[in-house]
Design an enzyme around this catalytic site. Structure first.
Site, PDB file in Angstrom:
ATOM      1  N   MET A 188     -17.013  47.663  -7.314  1.00  0.00           N
ATOM      2  CA  MET A 188     -18.296  46.964  -7.288  1.00  0.00           C
ATOM      3  C   MET A 188     -18.299  45.913  -6.181  1.00  0.00           C
ATOM      4  SD  MET A 188     -19.079  46.549 -11.372  1.00  0.00           S
ATOM      5  CE  MET A 188     -20.785  46.033 -11.062  1.00  0.00           C
ATOM      6  N   GLY A 228     -23.501  44.930  -4.364  1.00  0.00           N
ATOM      7  CA  GLY A 228     -24.733  45.477  -3.812  1.00  0.00           C
ATOM      8  C   GLY A 228     -25.433  46.407  -4.777  1.00  0.00           C
ATOM      9  N   VAL A 229     -26.572  46.932  -4.343  1.00  0.00           N
ATOM     10  CA  VAL A 229     -27.378  47.809  -5.192  1.00  0.00           C
ATOM     11  C   VAL A 229     -26.634  49.098  -5.522  1.00  0.00           C
ATOM     12  CG1 VAL A 229     -29.534  49.106  -5.352  1.00  0.00           C
ATOM     13  CG2 VAL A 229     -29.508  46.880  -4.228  1.00  0.00           C
ATOM     14  N   CYS A 275     -10.581  49.904   6.169  1.00  0.00           N
ATOM     15  CA  CYS A 275     -10.639  49.309   4.833  1.00  0.00           C
ATOM     16  C   CYS A 275     -10.633  50.395   3.766  1.00  0.00           C
ATOM     17  CB  CYS A 275     -11.879  48.432   4.711  1.00  0.00           C
ATOM     18  SG  CYS A 275     -12.020  47.568   3.130  1.00  0.00           S
ATOM     19  N   CYS A 329     -17.630  42.441   7.377  1.00  0.00           N
ATOM     20  CA  CYS A 329     -17.560  41.431   6.323  1.00  0.00           C
ATOM     21  C   CYS A 329     -16.770  40.190   6.714  1.00  0.00           C
ATOM     22  CB  CYS A 329     -16.985  42.047   5.049  1.00  0.00           C
ATOM     23  SG  CYS A 329     -15.247  42.545   5.165  1.00  0.00           S
TER      24      CYS A 329
END
EC number: 2.8.1.13
Length: 399
Positions: free
Chosen positions: A22, A25-26, A115, A211
């Site tokens: 999680m 975000g949507v 990542c 990020c």
């Protein structure tokens, strides 16, 4: 097979634990809520990947401080346990250091691939197994389907949101454990589900930035991690003329036109673009737009998801379609195995292809199945440099 649930796993949903990555975000929130609604034993995990203090108030980036809070609120809302794991050290080693090293080497890296490859789909996947999960689910727009020899990776239904380029490094072993519930949904459908479920993040904007680059200026991070990468050097034309000076190759990428540092004392008759970066000579090499065109790519670190071993690829090559940038559509190509990697020959030239980026393979039939990919180490220019007189010589390749 019979007796499989909606995730293609044996057993009833209520007897199947699924860890959901999680991000706040949507998409990942809808993934968790959908699986909970279907009766699965859902556990939410959010990764803290970089300095929490510097990111608390920043919005619009994956795994920022605000996003961690959003993920926690959604987990509370849908009634699932939620954990935050501090992965800062491993993220720094696996992603940020690689990012800085790549720019210092004159490459253009893709940290999101690293990542997924080195953190989310390796370390987080191991954590999911430790928690007794049967699968790790994410909110990526990509599809995973059962094939004759195991699970296969396919482009999603929503091609505008296709994230297959960023997931090409997923291994077969990881693919067997991963699930992508949004692969058959469109983004508008996912937002509509978020609205129906009353999720607090239903109207949250999509993440856009890298990020760990708080200001959006990647050079700040590179200079902090690798100070020597900012050494000045020359701006050189393909024909050998020195046109100016620069303050470090980390400030440039292949295809760049603005901010080249070309002095007025060296007038040019055509727009110039960065066509190569030479970290050893600290040179930024520029040329006309045509010099950016390439049809031949040399790749390393191949990840193969196709049928049969990559070592058994036919000598005449394999017909594929290839994607050389995330924003470009796949183009027809042929894939050849080499001793240290692969060569891809594009049937149509592509411009601005940079070492450090990925070349992703798709099946040559419909172009929907992801066959893997590799990292671009060299491109061969289609253009030739005019010499004095009548002869012409090939432009140097970007490597």
């Amino acid at each position: 097979m019979t007796g499989l649930n909606s995730l293609d796993l044996p057993g009833r949903p209520e007897d199947t634990r699924v860890v959901v990555a999680m991000s706040g975000g949507v998409d990942s929130s809808v993934t968790a809520a959908l699986l909970k609604e279907q009766g699965y034993d859902v556990v939410g995990i959010t990764l803290q990947l970089y300095d929490h203090g510097a990111a608390v108030s920043r919005k619009g980036a994956c795994c920022a401080g605000q996003d961690i809070q959003d993920a926690r609120r959604v987990a509370d809302q849908i009634g699932i346990p939620h954990y935050v794991l501090d992965y800062e050290d491993r993220f720094r080693r696996a992603v940020m250091d690689d990012f800085a090293d790549s720019y210092a080497a004159g490459e253009t890296p893709i940290p999101c691939v690293r990542c997924n490859e080195r953190v989310k789909f390796r370390d987080l996947l191991d954590t999911a197994r430790d928690l007794g999960a049967a699968a790790l689910a994410t909110g990526h727009y990509i599809a995973s389907r059962r094939g004759a020899a195991g699970r296969e990776l396919h482009r999603p239904r929503d091609e505008e949101r296709d994230q297959s380029y960023f997931l090409f490094a997923t291994t077969q072993e990881q693919l067997e454990f991963l699930r992508f519930p949004l692969g058959e949904l469109t983004k508008p459908e996912a937002r509509a589900l978020a609205d129906r479920m009353g999720l607090e993040v239903a109207g949250k904007p999509d993440s856009q930035d890298i990020c760990f680059v708080p200001t959006g200026r990647y050079t700040t991070i590179v200079e902090k991690l690798r100070p020597g990468a900012s050494a000045p050097g020359e701006v050189v034309h393909l024909d050998g003329r020195v046109l100016g000076r620069h303050s470090g190759i980390v400030n440039f990428t292949i295809g760049q036109r603005r901010g080249l540092g070309i002095g007025a004392s060296e007038p040019v008759s055509e727009p110039l673009f960065v066509v190569k970066l030479d970290p050893l000579k600290r040179q930024v090499i520029v040329g006309p737009r045509e010099a950016l065109e390439t049809q031949k790519l040399t790749l390393r670190d191949i990840n193969w998801l196709g049928d049969g071993p990559f070592a058994e690829l036919p000598g005449e090559g394999l017909k594929i379609v290839a994607k050389v940038r995330s924003t470009r559509p796949p183009v027809p190509a042929r894939l050849f195995r080499t001793g240290e990697g692969a060569v891809v020959e594009l049937l149509e030239s592509e411009g601005g292809v940079a070492p450090g980026q990925a070349c992703v393979f798709y099946d040559g039939g419909g172009g929907q199945r992801v066959l893997g990919g590799g990292w671009i180490v060299r491109t061969e220019s289609c253009w030739q440099v005019p010499e004095a007189g009548t002869s012409r010589v090939a432009a140097p390749t970007a490597d």
